[in-house]
Enzyme design. Structure first.
Site, mmCIF file in Angstrom:
data_model
loop_
_atom_site.group_PDB
_atom_site.id
_atom_site.type_symbol
_atom_site.label_atom_id
_atom_site.label_comp_id
_atom_site.label_asym_id
_atom_site.label_seq_id
_atom_site.Cartn_x
_atom_site.Cartn_y
_atom_site.Cartn_z
ATOM 1 C CG ASP A 219 -0.422 -63.936 -5.207
ATOM 2 O OD1 ASP A 219 -0.085 -65.093 -5.488
ATOM 3 O OD2 ASP A 219 0.053 -62.921 -5.753
ATOM 4 C CD GLU A 284 2.236 -67.799 -3.392
ATOM 5 O OE1 GLU A 284 2.675 -68.438 -4.356
ATOM 6 O OE2 GLU A 284 1.882 -66.594 -3.468
#
Length: 539
Positions: A219, A284
Site C-alpha cells: 500500500d 501501489e
C-alpha cells in the site's frame, strides 16, 4: 584415470508465475460473510474458492484483515501480525491458505508500511512519552510553527482532506507537538529513518511468508520515505480525487511522495522475498513520471507496480492507446511486465466511470476484453466480473473517513465497496444472512452471480470465457504489441508474432472488423462489422 565427480546442476530458475497471471482482488469486508454479522470474513472467502476457480483466475489479493479499529476499514493497522476478530483468526487464515492452494489459487495479501493505526502500541507509547523520546522517534513528531507552535509544521494536506498534521498534548497536559498523517488522523506516518521500523516490517514479512502467503501488495508504495526537512509544498494542493495518490508530476513534484530513499525500503522487502522463491511483491505506485515510476521495478526492488494510466483514461481509443503504450514503455527498460487494472476499492467502477447504465456496461465489457488481451498481469476487482456499478448511498450510511475529513464535500469510496451480490434477494443477496455493512440496492437482483453463471450473454460469462482463451489460445504469447491502421475512434492490435487481434470501437459509427474469424466479442457482431462501444478478438 579417475573420473572427476559431475558438478551439480545449477538450480532451475523459479518460474515467475505472475508475469501473465490474472489476479482477483478481494475487498474482504465486502466479499462473503460466513457468520451473519454483515461483514465479509476469511471463512466467507474460503466458501467461495470454487467460484474463483471456476472464474479461472490464478491468484487472489486480500485487502487488510489485520487487527484494526477500522477508522479506514483495516488500512489503519494496530497489529500487522494478527487477524482482527471481525474477519476471523489466524486459524481461519491458515485454513484459507491451505484450501486456496488446493484449488490452484495463490494468495497475496496487503501490507501497509507507510503508517500504523493510532491504536498501535507504538503510537500509544509515543503519546505517553516526552518530545524527543525514542518512542516518538518511530513517527514524525514536530514542533509547530508560529510563536506558540500553534500552526502545523508545514503546509502538507492529507490525501483524505484537511491538514496532514494533528496536534497532541504533552504528557503534562500542555499543547505539544504535531504528528504527520498523510491520510486520516488515526493513521500516523511511520519514520522510515528509524531502524526499529525497518526491523518490524521484516518481522511482519517473514511472519506471513512462513504461513504460506505467495506475495504482497504494498500500500502507498511511493510513500514511506519523507524529505528530512519536511519542506512546504510549492503551493497548497487541492485534495486528490478519492483514493488517488498521484505523485511526482513532471510539472509539480509532490514532497509528500516518491522521495528517493523509498527505494531502500523496497530493496529490503525484495531481499527478504528472495529467500522465499516464487513469491511476489507488487506496489501501489501513484507516480506520474514514467522514468521515476520504472525505478520501482528495478531488478532488486518490486516485481510489479500498478500503473494507473488505464484507470485514468477516458473511453476514447486514442487516450486508451496512449495509456497502453506509455504503460508498456515505462517497464520495458527494467524487464518487468505491466500490471493492468481498471478498478479497485479506491476508484469508481468501470460501468459508472464509462457513462453508467446500458452504455457504461457495454463499454466496461469492451474494456475487459482490451485489458485481458494485453501482455502482462491483469488485476480484477471483486464485482468487476459482474458488471457492478457504483452505488449512490444515503448520507447517513457513508463510512469512508473521506466523507467526514472533507467536511462532507467528498462522498468517499463507499460507492465502489458495496458487498458482492451472490444469489437471492435483498437485503443480503447471499452475501450475508444479516444486514450488510453497506446497503445493497434492490437492482442488484439483476446482477447476482448465480444467475450470471447460467446466462451465456452475461458479463460474468464473458470474463470467464476471456480468461479461458487467455490461458489456452496461442495468440496470447508475446510481450510486445503491433498496432494496425484503424478508423477514427478505433484501434486494433495483436501480440507480436501471433495471429490474434483485439479491436476496439469507441466511435459512434459501425466500422468494418479487421480480417479474421471472431472468437469472442463484448457485444453482438453483424455482417463483419464492429458496433460502437464494442471490442472483439479475431484469430
Amino acid at each position: 584415470m579417475q573420473r572427476l565427480p559431475t558438478p551439480p546442476a545449477p538450480p532451475a530458475p523459479v518460474p515467475q508465475w505472475w508475469r501473465d497471471a490474472v489476479v482477483y482482488q478481494i475487498y474482504v469486508r465486502s466479499f462473503s460473510d460466513s457468520d451473519g454479522d454483515g461483514i465479509g470474513d476469511l471463512d466467507g472467502i474460503r466458501a467461495r474458492l470454487g467460484y474463483l476457480e471456476l472464474l479461472g483466475v490464478d491468484a487472489i489479493w486480500l485487502t487488510p484483515f489485520y487487527t484494526s479499529p477500522m477508522a479506514d476499514h483495516g488500512y489503519d493497522v494496530a497489529d500487522p501480525r494478527d487477524v482482527d476478530p471481525v474477519f476471523g483468526d489466524l486459524a481461519a487464515f491458515d485454513r484459507l491458505i491451505a484450501d486456496a492452494h488446493e484449488h490452484g489459487l495463490r494468495v497475496t495479501i496487503d501490507l501497509v508500511p507507510n503508517h500504523t493505526s493510532s491504536e498501535h502500541e507504538w503510537f500509544r507509547a509515543a503519546l505517553d512519552s516526552a518530545p524527543g523520546s525514542p518512542e516518538r522517534a518511530r513517527y514524525h513528531f514536530r514542533r509547530g510553527r508560529g510563536p506558540n507552535g500553534d500552526e502545523p509544521p508545514n503546509n502538507w494536506q492529507s490525501v483524505f482532506g484537511g491538514p496532514a498534521w494533528t496536534r497532541v498534548q504533552d504528557p503534562d497536559g500542555s499543547p505539544g507537538e504535531w504528528y504527520l498523517h498523510l491520510f486520516a488522523p488515526e493513521q500516523p506516518d511511520l519514520n522510515w529513518t528509524n531502524p526499529e521500523v525497518w526491523a518490524d516490517l521484516e518481522k511482519t514479512l517473514r511472519f506471513w511468508l512462513d504461513r504460506g502467503v505467495d506475495g504482497f501488495r504494498i500500500d502507498v508504495a511511493h510513500g514511506m520515505s519523507k524529505p528530512p526537512d519536511l519542506p512546504d509544498a510549492r503551493e497548497d494542493r487541492e485534495p486528490s480525487h478519492d483514493g488517488e495518490r498521484w505523485a511526482a508530476s513532471v510539472v509539480e513534484p509532490d514532497p509528500r511522495f516518491d522521495h528517493d530513499d523509498v527505494h531502500g525500503v523496497h530493496r529490503m522487502i525484495r531481499a527478504v522475498l528472495d529467500h522465499y522463491p516464487g513469491r511476489l511483491v507488487v506496489g501501489e505506485v501513484w507516480v506520474g513520471d514514467s522514468a521515476r515510476f520504472s525505478r520501482y521495478m528495478r531488478s532488486d526492488e518490486l516485481h510489479l507496480g500498478f500503473n494507473f494510466r488505464l484507470v485514468r483514461a477516458p473511453f476514447e481509443a486514442a487516450a486508451i492507446r496512449t495509456a497502453i503504450e506509455q504503460s508498456l514503455a515505462a517497464v520495458a527498460g527494467v524487464g518487468a511486465p505491466a500490471a493492468w487494472t481498471l478498478s479497485n476499492h479506491d476508484v469508481s467502477r468501470p460501468v459508472t466511470r464509462y457513462g453508467g447504465g446500458v452504455t457504461g456496461l457495454a463499454r466496461a465489457r469492451a474494456m475487459a476484453l482490451v485489458e485481458l488481451a494485453l501482455p502482462g498481469v491483469v488485476y480484477l476487482y471483486n464485482g468487476e466480473e459482474l458488471g457492478l456499478p457504483d452505488v449512490e448511498l444515503p448520507d447517513e450510511t457513508l463510512q469512508d473517513p473521506v466523507w467526514e475529513l472533507s467536511g462532507h464535500t467528498r462522498r468517499g469510496r463507499d460507492r465502489c465497496r458495496v458487498p458482492m451480490p451472490w444469489e437471492g434477494s435483498a437485503p443480503g443477496f447471499g452475501f450475508t444472512s444479516g444486514d450488510p455493512w453497506l446497503p445493497m440496492p434492490p437492482d442488484y437482483g439483476k446482477l447476482v452471480a448465480a444467475e450470471q453463471l447460467e446466462d451465456t450473454a452475461s458479463m460474468l460469462s464473458l470474463v470467464r470465457r476471456a480468461i479461458e482463451l487467455r490461458n489456452t489460445h496461442p495468440g496470447f504469447d508475446g510481450e510486445e504489441l503491433e498496432w494496425f491502421g484503424a478508423p477514427e475512434g478505433c484501434f486494433a492490435f495483436r501480440r507480436a508474432g501471433t495471429t490474434l487481434v483485439c479491436a476496439l470501437n469507441t466511435s459512434t459509427d459501425v466500422v468494418p472488423l479487421p480480417p479474421g474469424e471472431a472468437i469472442l466479442a463484448s457485444g453482438p457482431l453483424t455482417d463483419g462489422m464492429l458496433p460502437p462501444d464494442t471490442a472483439a478478438w479475431l484469430a
